[in-house]
Design an enzyme around this catalytic site. Structure first.
Site, PDB file in Angstrom:
ATOM      1  N   GLY A 106      21.829 -21.117 -19.160  1.00  0.00           N
ATOM      2  CA  GLY A 106      22.721 -20.320 -20.002  1.00  0.00           C
ATOM      3  C   GLY A 106      22.905 -18.868 -19.593  1.00  0.00           C
ATOM      4  O   GLY A 106      23.221 -18.026 -20.433  1.00  0.00           O
ATOM      5  N   SER A 107      22.783 -18.586 -18.297  1.00  0.00           N
ATOM      6  CA  SER A 107      22.985 -17.180 -17.899  1.00  0.00           C
ATOM      7  C   SER A 107      24.464 -16.793 -17.991  1.00  0.00           C
ATOM      8  O   SER A 107      24.796 -15.648 -18.314  1.00  0.00           O
ATOM      9  CB  SER A 107      22.430 -16.907 -16.492  1.00  0.00           C
ATOM     10  OG  SER A 107      23.200 -17.548 -15.511  1.00  0.00           O
ATOM     11  N   MET A 144      26.701 -30.089 -17.771  1.00  0.00           N
ATOM     12  CA  MET A 144      26.532 -31.004 -16.640  1.00  0.00           C
ATOM     13  C   MET A 144      27.178 -32.379 -16.851  1.00  0.00           C
ATOM     14  O   MET A 144      26.629 -33.389 -16.401  1.00  0.00           O
ATOM     15  CB  MET A 144      25.029 -31.183 -16.339  1.00  0.00           C
ATOM     16  CG  MET A 144      24.328 -29.884 -15.997  1.00  0.00           C
ATOM     17  SD  MET A 144      25.045 -29.058 -14.569  1.00  0.00           S
ATOM     18  CE  MET A 144      24.396 -30.085 -13.271  1.00  0.00           C
ATOM     19  N   ARG A 145      28.317 -32.405 -17.527  1.00  0.00           N
ATOM     20  CA  ARG A 145      29.008 -33.684 -17.721  1.00  0.00           C
ATOM     21  C   ARG A 145      30.483 -33.549 -17.391  1.00  0.00           C
ATOM     22  O   ARG A 145      31.045 -32.464 -17.584  1.00  0.00           O
ATOM     23  CB  ARG A 145      28.914 -34.128 -19.187  1.00  0.00           C
ATOM     24  CG  ARG A 145      27.576 -34.598 -19.553  1.00  0.00           C
ATOM     25  CD  ARG A 145      27.502 -35.051 -20.982  1.00  0.00           C
ATOM     26  NE  ARG A 145      26.103 -35.254 -21.275  1.00  0.00           N
ATOM     27  CZ  ARG A 145      25.426 -36.330 -20.919  1.00  0.00           C
ATOM     28  NH1 ARG A 145      26.040 -37.340 -20.321  1.00  0.00           N
ATOM     29  NH2 ARG A 145      24.137 -36.436 -21.162  1.00  0.00           N
ATOM     30  N   ILE A 146      31.040 -34.649 -16.943  1.00  0.00           N
ATOM     31  CA  ILE A 146      32.480 -34.645 -16.723  1.00  0.00           C
ATOM     32  C   ILE A 146      33.152 -34.843 -18.075  1.00  0.00           C
ATOM     33  O   ILE A 146      32.762 -35.726 -18.841  1.00  0.00           O
ATOM     34  CB  ILE A 146      32.879 -35.739 -15.708  1.00  0.00           C
ATOM     35  CG1 ILE A 146      32.278 -35.380 -14.341  1.00  0.00           C
ATOM     36  CG2 ILE A 146      34.391 -35.877 -15.626  1.00  0.00           C
ATOM     37  CD1 ILE A 146      32.521 -36.370 -13.254  1.00  0.00           C
ATOM     38  N   HIS A 194      32.446 -22.536 -11.533  1.00  0.00           N
ATOM     39  CA  HIS A 194      31.886 -23.364 -10.457  1.00  0.00           C
ATOM     40  C   HIS A 194      31.345 -22.454  -9.357  1.00  0.00           C
ATOM     41  O   HIS A 194      32.026 -21.504  -8.947  1.00  0.00           O
ATOM     42  CB  HIS A 194      32.991 -24.285  -9.917  1.00  0.00           C
ATOM     43  CG  HIS A 194      32.509 -25.210  -8.852  1.00  0.00           C
ATOM     44  ND1 HIS A 194      31.761 -26.336  -9.142  1.00  0.00           N
ATOM     45  CD2 HIS A 194      32.626 -25.161  -7.505  1.00  0.00           C
ATOM     46  CE1 HIS A 194      31.454 -26.944  -8.006  1.00  0.00           C
ATOM     47  NE2 HIS A 194      31.975 -26.255  -6.995  1.00  0.00           N
ATOM     48  N   ASP A 245      41.780 -33.485 -15.698  1.00  0.00           N
ATOM     49  CA  ASP A 245      41.089 -34.763 -15.876  1.00  0.00           C
ATOM     50  C   ASP A 245      40.277 -35.214 -14.665  1.00  0.00           C
ATOM     51  O   ASP A 245      39.797 -36.339 -14.610  1.00  0.00           O
ATOM     52  CB  ASP A 245      42.084 -35.851 -16.308  1.00  0.00           C
ATOM     53  CG  ASP A 245      43.219 -35.995 -15.308  1.00  0.00           C
ATOM     54  OD1 ASP A 245      43.158 -35.337 -14.243  1.00  0.00           O
ATOM     55  OD2 ASP A 245      44.160 -36.751 -15.593  1.00  0.00           O
ATOM     56  N   GLN A 293      28.289 -12.793  -9.235  1.00  0.00           N
ATOM     57  CA  GLN A 293      29.756 -12.772  -9.328  1.00  0.00           C
ATOM     58  C   GLN A 293      30.252 -13.633 -10.493  1.00  0.00           C
ATOM     59  O   GLN A 293      31.211 -13.281 -11.173  1.00  0.00           O
ATOM     60  CB  GLN A 293      30.386 -13.262  -8.013  1.00  0.00           C
ATOM     61  CG  GLN A 293      30.114 -12.364  -6.828  1.00  0.00           C
ATOM     62  CD  GLN A 293      30.520 -10.928  -7.101  1.00  0.00           C
ATOM     63  OE1 GLN A 293      31.615 -10.662  -7.604  1.00  0.00           O
ATOM     64  NE2 GLN A 293      29.648  -9.980  -6.766  1.00  0.00           N
ATOM     65  N   GLU A 294      29.572 -14.770 -10.719  1.00  0.00           N
ATOM     66  CA  GLU A 294      29.965 -15.632 -11.851  1.00  0.00           C
ATOM     67  C   GLU A 294      29.956 -14.837 -13.143  1.00  0.00           C
ATOM     68  O   GLU A 294      30.867 -14.947 -13.967  1.00  0.00           O
ATOM     69  CB  GLU A 294      28.990 -16.812 -11.989  1.00  0.00           C
ATOM     70  CG  GLU A 294      29.019 -17.786 -10.829  1.00  0.00           C
ATOM     71  CD  GLU A 294      28.085 -18.970 -11.059  1.00  0.00           C
ATOM     72  OE1 GLU A 294      27.954 -19.443 -12.201  1.00  0.00           O
ATOM     73  OE2 GLU A 294      27.477 -19.446 -10.080  1.00  0.00           O
TER      74      GLU A 294
HETATM   75  C1  GRF Z   1      26.213 -21.972 -12.644  1.00  0.00           C
HETATM   76  O1  GRF Z   1      25.931 -21.808 -11.284  1.00  0.00           O
HETATM   77  C2  GRF Z   1      27.606 -22.509 -12.855  1.00  0.00           C
HETATM   78  O2  GRF Z   1      28.520 -22.065 -11.895  1.00  0.00           O
HETATM   79  C3  GRF Z   1      27.401 -24.003 -12.709  1.00  0.00           C
HETATM   80  O3  GRF Z   1      26.143 -24.250 -13.319  1.00  0.00           O
HETATM   81  C4  GRF Z   1      25.352 -23.076 -13.273  1.00  0.00           C
HETATM   82  C5  GRF Z   1      24.983 -22.754 -14.682  1.00  0.00           C
HETATM   83  O4  GRF Z   1      24.095 -21.658 -14.766  1.00  0.00           O
HETATM   84  N1  GRF Z   1      28.491 -24.731 -13.292  1.00  0.00           N
HETATM   85  P1  GRF Z   1      23.787 -21.013 -16.174  1.00  0.00           P
HETATM   86  O5  GRF Z   1      23.306 -22.133 -17.075  1.00  0.00           O
HETATM   87  O6  GRF Z   1      25.040 -20.371 -16.688  1.00  0.00           O
HETATM   88  O7  GRF Z   1      22.704 -20.011 -15.907  1.00  0.00           O
END
Ligand code: GRF
Length: 200
Positions: A12-13, A90-92, A109, A142, A173-174
């Site tokens: 959850g960062s 972590m799911r589609i 991503h 989808d 960067q995210e």
């Molecule tokens: C991140 O690297 C995000 O891009 C990917 O999963 C990771 C989640 O990290 N989809 P966090 O749980 O937000 O720390």
């Protein structure tokens, strides 16, 4: 001010970066609810620390994916969510959830899409030998990691990088581009035209 629903599965960062940006008034949005499919997700603790409503939906406790997702939709609607943010979920996403939030659901991503979709992509980028990688925020469609791109940030891949060091550089960067993308949405400045997202 728009309401966000954030879906997580773990650390959850990114959720934290979104909460912080909202609380600092950097984005005209509020995290209305955090939903996890994993009881151990540390993101749930983060949300609770900020007095944000949390819900746990464990997929295996539902008859099928459709029923599971319809419960999530119900919760998002109860909290009047305008934008769904997938942050390490972590799911589609299936049709039940997607159809309710088409054009109103984003994902982050840890690679420069369309390169390296899927899982363990920092390692894949290293193994491939690319010199630049990065992060992408995109609308969810989808398929997996294929939706229209809203924002990207590049980072160099360094000679001595490990999966951990590269992941940390990308994560930094995210945490910047996800709140920025949400801000643009909240300001009504994003327009999807085919594959392209125009920023007004
Ligand atoms: C991140 O690297 C995000 O891009 C990917 O999963 C990771 C989640 O990290 N989809 P966090 O749980 O937000 O720390």
């Amino acid at each position: 001010m728009i309401n966000l629903g954030v879906l997580i599965s773990g650390r959850g960062s990114n959720l934290q970066a979104i909460i912080d940006a909202c609380e600092k008034g950097e984005i005209p949005a509020k995290v209305a609810v955090v939903i996890s499919d994993n009881p151990e997700a540390y993101g749930l603790t983060r949300a609770k620390k900020h007095k944000i409503a949390t819900r746990l939906f464990e997929k295996n406790k539902f008859e099928d994916k459709n029923t599971y997702e319809l419960e999530i939709v119900k919760t998002l609607e109860e909290h009047k969510v305008d934008l769904v943010c997938l942050a390490g979920y972590m799911r589609i996403v299936g049709p039940a959830l997607l159809s309710s939030y088409q054009g109103k659901m984003m994902n982050i991503h840890p690679a420069l899409l369309p390169s390296f979709p899927g899982l363990n992509v920092q390692k894949a980028a290293l193994n491939y030998g690319v010199k630049v990688s990065g992060a992408t925020v995109h609308f969810v469609d989808d398929d997996c990691d294929t939706g229209p791109i809203i924002a990207q940030a590049a980072v160099p891949v360094l000679e001595n990088d490990t999966e951990e060091t590269l992941s940390a550089r990308i994560l930094e960067q995210e945490h910047k581009i996800y709140p920025q993308a949400i801000k643009l949405f909240a300001q009504g400045r994003l327009k999807i035209e085919g594959r392209r997202v125009k920023i007004k």
